[in-house]
Motif scaffolding. Structure first.
Motif, PDB file in Angstrom:
ATOM      1  N   GLY A 324       0.806  -1.213   0.000  1.00  0.00           N
ATOM      2  CA  GLY A 324       0.000   0.000   0.000  1.00  0.00           C
ATOM      3  C   GLY A 324       0.839   1.263   0.000  1.00  0.00           C
ATOM      4  N   ALA A 325       2.165   1.118  -0.072  1.00  0.00           N
ATOM      5  CA  ALA A 325       3.047   2.288  -0.079  1.00  0.00           C
ATOM      6  C   ALA A 325       2.825   3.095  -1.351  1.00  0.00           C
ATOM      7  N   VAL A 326       2.838   4.420  -1.205  1.00  0.00           N
ATOM      8  CA  VAL A 326       2.603   5.331  -2.317  1.00  0.00           C
ATOM      9  C   VAL A 326       3.902   6.031  -2.684  1.00  0.00           C
ATOM     10  N   ARG A 327       4.229   6.028  -3.968  1.00  0.00           N
ATOM     11  CA  ARG A 327       5.426   6.757  -4.397  1.00  0.00           C
ATOM     12  C   ARG A 327       5.109   7.557  -5.655  1.00  0.00           C
ATOM     13  N   PRO A 328       5.719   8.745  -5.758  1.00  0.00           N
ATOM     14  CA  PRO A 328       5.488   9.562  -6.961  1.00  0.00           C
ATOM     15  C   PRO A 328       6.342   9.082  -8.126  1.00  0.00           C
ATOM     16  N   ALA A 350       6.074  -0.707 -21.559  1.00  0.00           N
ATOM     17  CA  ALA A 350       6.578  -1.924 -20.899  1.00  0.00           C
ATOM     18  C   ALA A 350       6.030  -2.043 -19.482  1.00  0.00           C
ATOM     19  N   ASP A 351       4.711  -1.884 -19.372  1.00  0.00           N
ATOM     20  CA  ASP A 351       4.024  -2.032 -18.085  1.00  0.00           C
ATOM     21  C   ASP A 351       4.613  -1.129 -17.013  1.00  0.00           C
ATOM     22  N   GLY A 352       4.943   0.096 -17.405  1.00  0.00           N
ATOM     23  CA  GLY A 352       5.385   1.073 -16.429  1.00  0.00           C
ATOM     24  C   GLY A 352       6.877   1.200 -16.245  1.00  0.00           C
ATOM     25  N   LYS A 353       7.652   0.459 -17.005  1.00  0.00           N
ATOM     26  CA  LYS A 353       9.112   0.599 -16.869  1.00  0.00           C
ATOM     27  C   LYS A 353       9.591   1.964 -17.380  1.00  0.00           C
ATOM     28  N   GLU A 354       8.834   2.506 -18.345  1.00  0.00           N
ATOM     29  CA  GLU A 354       9.119   3.841 -18.854  1.00  0.00           C
ATOM     30  C   GLU A 354       7.794   4.564 -19.080  1.00  0.00           C
ATOM     31  N   MET A 355       7.882   5.867 -19.235  1.00  0.00           N
ATOM     32  CA  MET A 355       6.686   6.664 -19.461  1.00  0.00           C
ATOM     33  C   MET A 355       7.025   7.832 -20.378  1.00  0.00           C
ATOM     34  N   VAL A 356       6.177   8.056 -21.392  1.00  0.00           N
ATOM     35  CA  VAL A 356       6.266   9.272 -22.194  1.00  0.00           C
ATOM     36  C   VAL A 356       5.376  10.309 -21.510  1.00  0.00           C
ATOM     37  N   TRP A 357       5.952  11.471 -21.248  1.00  0.00           N
ATOM     38  CA  TRP A 357       5.264  12.472 -20.430  1.00  0.00           C
ATOM     39  C   TRP A 357       5.426  13.847 -21.061  1.00  0.00           C
ATOM     40  N   ALA A 358       4.347  14.626 -21.095  1.00  0.00           N
ATOM     41  CA  ALA A 358       4.400  15.996 -21.609  1.00  0.00           C
ATOM     42  C   ALA A 358       4.546  16.962 -20.444  1.00  0.00           C
ATOM     43  N   SER A 359       5.385  17.963 -20.628  1.00  0.00           N
ATOM     44  CA  SER A 359       5.637  18.922 -19.550  1.00  0.00           C
ATOM     45  C   SER A 359       6.102  20.250 -20.122  1.00  0.00           C
ATOM     46  N   GLU A 360       5.781  21.331 -19.392  1.00  0.00           N
ATOM     47  CA  GLU A 360       6.290  22.659 -19.720  1.00  0.00           C
ATOM     48  C   GLU A 360       7.415  23.065 -18.771  1.00  0.00           C
ATOM     49  N   ARG A 361       8.079  22.105 -18.170  1.00  0.00           N
ATOM     50  CA  ARG A 361       9.070  22.399 -17.138  1.00  0.00           C
ATOM     51  C   ARG A 361      10.245  23.231 -17.630  1.00  0.00           C
ATOM     52  N   ASP A 371      11.906   7.392 -16.409  1.00  0.00           N
ATOM     53  CA  ASP A 371      12.246   6.064 -15.890  1.00  0.00           C
ATOM     54  C   ASP A 371      11.189   5.666 -14.865  1.00  0.00           C
ATOM     55  N   GLY A 372      10.483   4.558 -15.120  1.00  0.00           N
ATOM     56  CA  GLY A 372       9.397   4.139 -14.240  1.00  0.00           C
ATOM     57  C   GLY A 372       9.872   3.678 -12.871  1.00  0.00           C
ATOM     58  N   ALA A 373      11.125   3.262 -12.758  1.00  0.00           N
ATOM     59  CA  ALA A 373      11.633   2.781 -11.470  1.00  0.00           C
ATOM     60  C   ALA A 373      12.035   3.930 -10.558  1.00  0.00           C
ATOM     61  N   THR A 374      12.620   4.980 -11.146  1.00  0.00           N
ATOM     62  CA  THR A 374      13.143   6.076 -10.328  1.00  0.00           C
ATOM     63  C   THR A 374      12.335   7.355 -10.449  1.00  0.00           C
ATOM     64  N   GLY A 375      11.531   7.485 -11.495  1.00  0.00           N
ATOM     65  CA  GLY A 375      10.799   8.724 -11.721  1.00  0.00           C
ATOM     66  C   GLY A 375      11.651   9.817 -12.321  1.00  0.00           C
ATOM     67  N   LYS A 376      12.897   9.523 -12.641  1.00  0.00           N
ATOM     68  CA  LYS A 376      13.796  10.526 -13.198  1.00  0.00           C
ATOM     69  C   LYS A 376      13.676  10.570 -14.719  1.00  0.00           C
ATOM     70  N   VAL A 377      14.042  11.728 -15.264  1.00  0.00           N
ATOM     71  CA  VAL A 377      14.005  11.901 -16.715  1.00  0.00           C
ATOM     72  C   VAL A 377      15.174  11.140 -17.338  1.00  0.00           C
ATOM     73  N   LYS A 378      14.863  10.185 -18.211  1.00  0.00           N
ATOM     74  CA  LYS A 378      15.904   9.472 -18.947  1.00  0.00           C
ATOM     75  C   LYS A 378      16.377  10.294 -20.142  1.00  0.00           C
ATOM     76  N   LYS A 379      15.397  10.987 -20.763  1.00  0.00           N
ATOM     77  CA  LYS A 379      15.738  11.751 -21.959  1.00  0.00           C
ATOM     78  C   LYS A 379      14.638  12.769 -22.241  1.00  0.00           C
ATOM     79  N   GLN A 380      15.034  14.005 -22.542  1.00  0.00           N
ATOM     80  CA  GLN A 380      14.079  14.955 -23.087  1.00  0.00           C
ATOM     81  C   GLN A 380      14.002  14.687 -24.582  1.00  0.00           C
ATOM     82  N   LEU A 381      12.819  14.289 -25.044  1.00  0.00           N
ATOM     83  CA  LEU A 381      12.676  13.809 -26.421  1.00  0.00           C
ATOM     84  C   LEU A 381      12.564  14.944 -27.433  1.00  0.00           C
ATOM     85  N   THR A 382      11.955  16.049 -27.032  1.00  0.00           N
ATOM     86  CA  THR A 382      11.849  17.214 -27.908  1.00  0.00           C
ATOM     87  C   THR A 382      12.313  18.427 -27.122  1.00  0.00           C
TER      88      THR A 382
END
Length: 761
Positions: A324-328, A350-361, A371-382
């Motif tokens: 039941g642990a929650v992680r961002p 791949a069932d959450g191993k990676e995520m394509v995400w849109a952001s204005e950061r 990266d689905g395991a760490t939540g860190k950005v693996k690559k800015q695609l555009t």
């Protein structure tokens, strides 16, 4: 003496010229020409598809075009690279005429929608109340039976769907069924029919939701526990119902800024053990909304998205099915707002191993690989000073993304949509469209090809079939013909740019002239405004210009439309101008743009400027006379959200912020009504359930109390509207009277061959 006489004659000449200019505008002939323009332009743009449709099996696409002889149905085969008529229209017309006993014109067939059979040969269509099937050659023409339309969901847009019901939800393996009973969660074995209660703390005021989500392994359940809010109802009197003499009192659910919201808390159950696992709400306890509660395919966890109230924090959260642990997984933060309603995109790989995400950061809307395991950005695609508009698809096999973007090509209008492909490691960014125009793509179901229709407000559409791999043109399909419009005197809108208030940013807009435009005359200027922060609104494609703008220009006006700061589809900083400041509406940029345009085009008379708009545009139109009366002199405001505390919660809290602070009053047309200068016409539908009509009435009340003169038109039985034909005529007359200083012609005046201009139409 001679000099005096010459001076007198010159003065008379100037006065006559000025008088002639005025007399030639806003008269009956101008109204007649505006009305006739509808007929002259209707269905006179040839070879321009309005909608591209792919067949069910995706092997071909079809569309309808208007030609000199009428409507033609066209089918395109990407494999064969062919374009041809979809069927023999003359033969079909003959058969349909024989079957119905009615005259059927082959190029004005009584339908515009088709369904192709499995082989893409036979077509089905609906005409004269029946469904018909028709095929080429010796194939039969047959009547399949009466047409029965599928029932449509007529629920009010703001009504909340019920999350408290007894609907049964079977497990993926069909061994058990889950349901809500007495506000608690139960499961029943389908083999033994034995019922088990899994929760025990549900109540009417804090119940378990019937939107039950089983894990794929059928061993766990996730759902929400909901503490409902008190509903906010708005009321209307429908004065003139169609089915009875007496008026009707109606109401709608309608949450407004500051209202209490329902609270949802995700719950986790281990079904076999009959155990409920606590889920800590620390990361989602100030919610505006929770959404997308979804299980991982391997049942290890479920995810959901959390939008914090105030829209300055947005998280994707994962709940462990074991603990039941929650992680961002993702956390977005903004000092102003996160545009969750317009720029949100997420795709799990791949069932959450990676995520394509849109952001204005980084200040522009772009795509990131997380990266689905760490939540860190693996690559800015555009990356760059341009924006991703939307993602078409993510191809997991080839690890590529198809997407639309604008502003990437230097020298082009930054709002023009172009299409691109990029690898999921950010490499090989490929432009699939490049022409200097706004592109609208319709992709095949397999995403290997797409139909691209591209145009500008000053360039008719070109339609081609392209490869979705490299953008190469496979088939040239259509090139629009506007010769009939040109014969009618239609004036191509001018595209104009000028610097914004910062002296750096380009503001883009269009200028519409009448068909009898005379550059030696001067014309009042009318702005068509919509400044909602959720989009950009100046037309970019051919024929996208509001038809009424051209008809309004016919009366003797220059009509303009532009996007100022505070709107979307540019940088984050560009849009942020609106935050807690909707009264700004880009007016400093709009005024500078018109002043720059008038320097280039001296026929634009900025001593006579009008403005009109509907909804958020209605708020801005009225606000122009309150906050910028030195520039705007006449306004027509339809169904305006004049005080953002009176309007819908999601739209207004997103841009004006939460909690509801003094900025709401500062931007209110009601609070500032006493500042009115100029001529104002308010219009409102009496049963407007998009923007509470009380908002308009409160402006009227404040104006009366401030002893301000204005006009008010209440439209019986109408909802959110610009007023329809009646409202259009009122709007035109108001501008003619107050900008041209001319009394409009009587509404009973008729036009040559086009019917009445006004009430008698």
């Amino acid at each position: 003496m001679q000099s005096t006489k010459q001076g007198f004659l010159l003065l008379i000449s100037v006065l006559l010229t000025i008088s002639g200019n005025v007399l030639a505008q806003g008269k009956l002939a101008d109204y007649q020409r505006a009305e006739a323009l509808k007929t002259k332009l209707k269905d006179k743009v040839y070879n321009a598809p309005q909608q591209i449709n792919w067949t069910k099996n995706g092997s071909r696409c079809w569309y309808v075009i208007q030609t000199a002889r009428g409507k033609e149905f066209v089918v395109v085969d990407p494999k064969q690279k062919t374009r041809q008529l979809a069927f023999d229209q003359e033969q079909l017309a003959q058969k349909l005429a024989a079957a119905t006993g009615k005259k059927i014109e082959p190029f004005n067939l009584p339908f515009t929608t088709l369904n192709f059979g499995k082989d893409d040969e036979a077509v089905e269509f609906v005409a004269e109340g029946f469904t018909w099937q028709y095929g080429p050659g010796a194939m039969a023409f047959s009547k399949k039976g009466p047409f029965r339309a599928e029932p449509t969901d007529r629920r009010y847009w703001g009504a909340n769907s019920s999350e408290l019901s007894d609907r049964a939800v079977p497990s993926p393996d069909s061994s058990q069924t889950a349901y809500i009973k007495n506000y608690n969660l139960y499961v029943r074995s389908e083999k033994t029919k034995q019922e088990r209660q899994l929760s025990f703390d549900g109540s009417e005021g804090d119940y378990y939701a019937s939107t039950i989500q089983w894990s794929p392994d059928s061993k766990k359940i996730a759902t929400n526990k909901i503490r409902p809010n008190v509903k906010h109802l708005i009321y209307f009197v429908r004065s003139s119902p169609d089915d009875q003499l007496q008026p009707k009192l109606e109401n709608r659910e309608y949450l407004k800024p500051g209202d209490a919201l329902p609270v949802r808390r995700p719950q986790l159950f281990l079904v076999d053990e009959g155990k409920q696992i606590p889920v800590d709400d620390a990361l989602f306890n100030q919610q505006f909304s929770l959404s997308r509660l979804e299980w991982r395919k391997d049942s290890r966890a479920f995810t959901f998205e959390y939008n914090q109230r105030g829209h300055q924090v947005y998280r994707v959260l994962e709940v462990s099915a074991a603990t039941g642990a929650v992680r961002p997984l993702v956390e977005e933060r903004s000092n102003t707002f996160i545009d969750y309603s317009g720029k949100r995109y997420r795709f799990d790989l791949a069932d959450g191993k990676e995520m394509v995400w849109a952001s204005e950061r980084d200040g522009w809307n772009h795509l990131y690989l997380i990266d689905g395991a760490t939540g860190k950005v693996k690559k800015q695609l555009t990356k760059g000073e341009w924006v991703v508009r939307n993602v078409v698809t993510v191809d997991t096999a080839s690890r590529t993304i198809l997407f639309a973007a604008s502003g990437k090509t230097p020298g082009q209008d930054p709002y023009f949509t172009q299409y691109y492909r990029v690898n999921l490691d950010g490499t090989n960014l490929t432009a699939l469209t490049t022409e200097d125009a706004n592109h609208v793509a319709t992709f095949a179901p397999d995403f290997k090809t797409f139909v691209d229709s591209y145009s500008r407000v000053d360039m008719p559409p070109v339609t081609v079939l392209r490869s979705a791999t490299d953008g190469s043109v496979l088939v040239n399909l259509e090139k629009a013909d506007i010769s009939e419009w040109q014969k009618a005197g239609w004036q191509t809108p001018d595209v104009f740019t000028a610097k914004a208030r910062d002296g750096k940013t380009d503001i883009w807009g269009i200028i519409v002239r009448p068909t009898n435009f005379d550059p030696t005359k001067t014309y009042p200027v009318i702005e068509n405004i919509y400044a909602g922060p959720h989009g950009s609104f100046t037309p970019k494609s051919f024929m996208a210009t509001n038809r009424s703008m051209h008809e309004l220009a016919e009366l003797g006006f220059i009509v303009v439309q532009l996007d100022g700061m505070g709107t979307s589809n540019r940088s984050k900083a560009f849009q942020d101008v609106c935050w807690k400041n909707l009264k700004d509406a880009g007016f400093p940029d709009r005024i500078l743009w018109m002043q720059a345009a008038a320097k280039k085009y001296p026929f634009m008379d900025l001593s006579r400027v009008g403005i009109y708009g509907t909804s958020a545009g209605g708020q801005s139109a009225a606000g122009a006379l309150l906050f910028h009366p030195e520039f705007y002199k006449v306004a027509v405001s339809s169904c305006g959200c004049h005080d953002n505390r009176m309007d819908k919660i999601w739209w207004n809290e997103q841009w004006m912020g939460y909690p509801v602070g003094p900025q709401y009053a500062e931007c209110s047309n009601v609070v500032n009504a006493h500042k009115l200068q100029g001529n104002l016409l308010l219009m409102v539908g009496e049963v407007d359930d998009n923007v509470d009509p009380a908002s308009t009435m409160q402006v009227a009340d404040a104006l009366i109390k401030a002893n301000k003169n204005f006009d008010l038109v209440v439209l019986p039985g109408l909802s959110h509207t610009s007023g329809g034909d009646f409202g259009e005529r009122k709007r035109r007359d108001f501008f003619v009277k107050h900008l041209l200083n001319t009394d409009p012609p009587a509404w009973t005046a008729t036009t040559s061959g086009t019917g009445a201009v006004g009430m008698g139409k």
